[in-house]
Design an enzyme around this catalytic site. Sequence first.
Site, PDB file in Angstrom:
ATOM      1  N   GLY A  68       0.826  -1.189   0.000  1.00  0.00           N
ATOM      2  CA  GLY A  68       0.000   0.000   0.000  1.00  0.00           C
ATOM      3  C   GLY A  68       0.861   1.239   0.000  1.00  0.00           C
ATOM      4  N   LEU A 142       2.007  -1.747   4.538  1.00  0.00           N
ATOM      5  CA  LEU A 142       1.362  -0.434   4.479  1.00  0.00           C
ATOM      6  C   LEU A 142       2.354   0.672   4.806  1.00  0.00           C
ATOM      7  CD1 LEU A 142      -2.123  -0.898   6.208  1.00  0.00           C
ATOM      8  CD2 LEU A 142      -1.605  -0.829   3.770  1.00  0.00           C
ATOM      9  N   ASP A 143       2.557   1.560   3.845  1.00  0.00           N
ATOM     10  CA  ASP A 143       3.324   2.779   4.055  1.00  0.00           C
ATOM     11  C   ASP A 143       2.462   3.908   3.498  1.00  0.00           C
ATOM     12  OD1 ASP A 143       5.073   4.851   4.306  1.00  0.00           O
ATOM     13  OD2 ASP A 143       6.632   4.020   3.019  1.00  0.00           O
ATOM     14  N   VAL A 144       1.425   4.246   4.240  1.00  0.00           N
ATOM     15  CA  VAL A 144       0.387   5.163   3.762  1.00  0.00           C
ATOM     16  C   VAL A 144       0.242   6.331   4.733  1.00  0.00           C
ATOM     17  CG1 VAL A 144      -2.052   5.403   3.202  1.00  0.00           C
ATOM     18  CG2 VAL A 144      -0.855   3.300   2.594  1.00  0.00           C
ATOM     19  N   TRP A 181       4.356   0.786   8.415  1.00  0.00           N
ATOM     20  CA  TRP A 181       5.420   1.774   8.623  1.00  0.00           C
ATOM     21  C   TRP A 181       4.835   3.024   9.250  1.00  0.00           C
ATOM     22  CZ3 TRP A 181       6.306   6.836   7.503  1.00  0.00           C
ATOM     23  CH2 TRP A 181       7.618   7.294   7.530  1.00  0.00           C
TER      24      TRP A 181
END
Length: 224
Positions: A68, A142-144, A181
């Site tokens: 992501g 997920l790095d959103v 993250w």
Amino acid sequence: MIPWVHLDTAAIPGDGGTLKLMQRGHEFSIMLGANELMNSRLSGSEEALATLACDRIAGRSHPRVLVGGLGMGFTLRAALAHLPADAAMVVAELVPSVVAWARGPMAGLHAGTLDDPRVSVVEHDVAAVIEEAKGGFDAILLDVDNGPDGLTMAANDGLYDYTGLAAAREALKPGGVLAVWSSGPDTAFTSRLKRSAFTVEEVPTRAGRSRRGARHMIWLATRP
């Protein structure tokens, strides 16, 4: 000193603000207003997001991984280096211009990863991809929006609340890993993960590859 050059501007769908792509020599930066979201000199924690998660699903046949947020491609590139030839990766990126930058001015950073046969790119909200998965992924990375304490869209908070975590849990296969993250620790988020029936590890990670720079946080939440 080499000056920064403003290469392009992109609107974030859903009134999430405006991204700016900046370049100084060989260095790139993606800005949201006065905040720097990412810099090409600092890739250590984004790479760790991938390697830590991939280590925990090592040995699985035909692993499927969802990323992501494409960003500058560091997480994708690190994951591809650790996953087998029979893996399948889906990259969900909400801002079409970020994908265009990856094929344009930042093509050197991405090093052809978007053309890897294991990779498919979806220009869509990662939350919708998760909602539709239903046990389809071995790992979700997920790095959103800077992590649970977001900067851009209020809608992104839904990824990290109880409803979003329940959807992520259902999108994982048994033993699958949700890796998240963040720019820093968040005890409330750790608590939500545990209350959402995940086994949780917190891994502080430096932004730079040489263990320098800001200390970021990675959560590894495993579905039992």
